[in-house]
Design a protein around this motif. Sequence first.
Motif, PDB file in Angstrom:
ATOM      1  N   THR A   1       0.827  -1.217   0.000  1.00 33.43           N
ATOM      2  CA  THR A   1       0.000   0.000   0.000  1.00 33.43           C
ATOM      3  C   THR A   1       0.857   1.260   0.000  1.00 33.43           C
ATOM      4  O   THR A   1       0.492   2.276  -0.588  1.00 33.43           O
ATOM      5  CB  THR A   1      -0.929   0.004   1.220  1.00 33.43           C
TER       6      THR A   1
ATOM      7  N   ASP B   1      -5.272   0.450  -2.470  1.00 35.58           N
ATOM      8  CA  ASP B   1      -5.969  -0.194  -1.368  1.00 35.58           C
ATOM      9  C   ASP B   1      -5.408  -1.614  -1.168  1.00 35.58           C
ATOM     10  O   ASP B   1      -5.143  -2.316  -2.140  1.00 35.58           O
ATOM     11  CB  ASP B   1      -7.472  -0.267  -1.674  1.00 35.58           C
TER      12      ASP B   1
ATOM     13  N   ILE C   1      -6.848  -4.189  -0.491  1.00 36.32           N
ATOM     14  CA  ILE C   1      -7.733  -5.198  -1.080  1.00 36.32           C
ATOM     15  C   ILE C   1      -7.217  -5.640  -2.451  1.00 36.32           C
ATOM     16  O   ILE C   1      -7.331  -6.806  -2.838  1.00 36.32           O
ATOM     17  CB  ILE C   1      -9.166  -4.639  -1.212  1.00 36.32           C
ATOM     18  N   ALA C   2      -6.619  -4.694  -3.192  1.00 31.75           N
ATOM     19  CA  ALA C   2      -6.064  -5.039  -4.503  1.00 31.75           C
ATOM     20  C   ALA C   2      -4.934  -6.046  -4.374  1.00 31.75           C
ATOM     21  O   ALA C   2      -4.804  -6.963  -5.186  1.00 31.75           O
ATOM     22  CB  ALA C   2      -5.573  -3.765  -5.191  1.00 31.75           C
TER      23      ALA C   2
ATOM     24  N   LEU D   1      -4.572  -8.238  -1.889  1.00 30.29           N
ATOM     25  CA  LEU D   1      -5.151  -9.518  -1.501  1.00 30.29           C
ATOM     26  C   LEU D   1      -5.830 -10.200  -2.687  1.00 30.29           C
ATOM     27  O   LEU D   1      -5.799 -11.425  -2.822  1.00 30.29           O
ATOM     28  CB  LEU D   1      -6.151  -9.311  -0.360  1.00 30.29           C
ATOM     29  N   THR D   2      -6.444  -9.380  -3.557  1.00 30.49           N
ATOM     30  CA  THR D   2      -7.068  -9.936  -4.757  1.00 30.49           C
ATOM     31  C   THR D   2      -6.023 -10.566  -5.668  1.00 30.49           C
ATOM     32  O   THR D   2      -6.235 -11.645  -6.237  1.00 30.49           O
ATOM     33  CB  THR D   2      -7.832  -8.835  -5.514  1.00 30.49           C
TER      34      THR D   2
END
Length: 431
Positions: free
Chosen positions: A169, A175, A177-178, A180-181
């Motif tokens: 980050t 973010d 989340i990107a 983790l995706t």
Amino acid sequence: MQQQGPVYEWSRKFYNLLIHEGIPEGLSVQLNLVLNLIVLAVVVFLLDFIFKKVVIQAFAIFSTKTKTTFDDFLVQSNFPKYIAHIVPLIFIIRMIPTVFSDFPGWGNFSMKIVDIYMTILAVWIFRSFLRSLKNFLRTKEAYKDKPLDSFVQVFLIFAWIIASIYLFTVLTEKDPIAFLTALGAASAVILLIFKDSILGFVASIQVAANDMVRIGDWITVEKYGADGDVMEINLATVKVRNFDNTITTIPTYALISDSFRNWRGMQDSGGRRIKRALYIAVSSIRYLTEEEVEDLKKIQLLASYLEHRQTDITKYNTENNADKSILLNGRNQTNMGVFRKYIDTYVKNHPAINKDMTMMVRHLPPTPQGIPLEIYVFSSDKRWVNYEHIMADIFDHIMAAVPYFDLEVYESPSSKDMKRLSQSSASIQNQ
């Protein structure tokens, strides 16, 4: 990125001096930045040096005045040294906006570098704390044999995962989340790369939860040629010091996927098993005459038994009018049976045998090598060397006692036996 205050004014002194001397503004700004970086580096170095000395000394004094040894382990793992880096780091964070007030792009880049270092420092501090805790728990009797290395490595893996997400980050300004995706999309590759670590993690939990192996246990893993004491259990491997002082490394997950033998049960019990057989030649087994029984009564361990046993046999034969002109008639004692009783009495009276555990002398199924007469007992002393001495002492005595019962121990024909047989055959032919 305009700043105000005494620090900002001080950082502009060299710039103002250069402008006053007629140096172009662009060059003055660059030279001012270089000077400020030099001053910042010197101040940070001095702060780090001073606080390192102060914090380490304070920890040393504190550890000598406390009863617990945990703070001693903190000192050994460089925990105070890492803590001392925090103050210079805070100073850098506060000074970057001022030093790079004319170069906001470089200021943002420098803050990212500082964030990376701060994250790594946090992991180092956490790692140092975990190692200190592990070494401290090793001094406690309840944790000496637990796989603490595995748990420390698991916590460190989670710490590095969290740190990696944070660094992602910081560097990408996206973010988490990107990130983790992206990990989810690459999960197959990740599982392949970290297969051993994942298997080791699962195995470590099962080994600890089921108390399968402890540090110090004697284990035997034939597949890996391991036979010795467990030295270390970590996330990936188990180190075993074999009895020849070599070291075997076994994958941790092998302890749950393959079979192995743990001798802890024997070590925690009251004795170590002796299970060995003597092979008696079938041709030497026969009935005993009354004269031979009387002669065997001279053996002190058998005297009482033979007296009682022979009385019962004589009474039975008399009541049933057994024709004792042939030994086969009626009831009789055999040299093998009396010998078995002698061994049974001998081991029960042996001072090194545990009398509270199974004691048995038994026949095993006949083999081409004779009748196996097995001794099944437990020695009180479980130490390897003493155990071997006890077993050897018992079998030395038993093998020496065999001729007294007119029995023979089976031996494969040796070259001397074949030579003697050949000579006998030649002598017969010459006659």
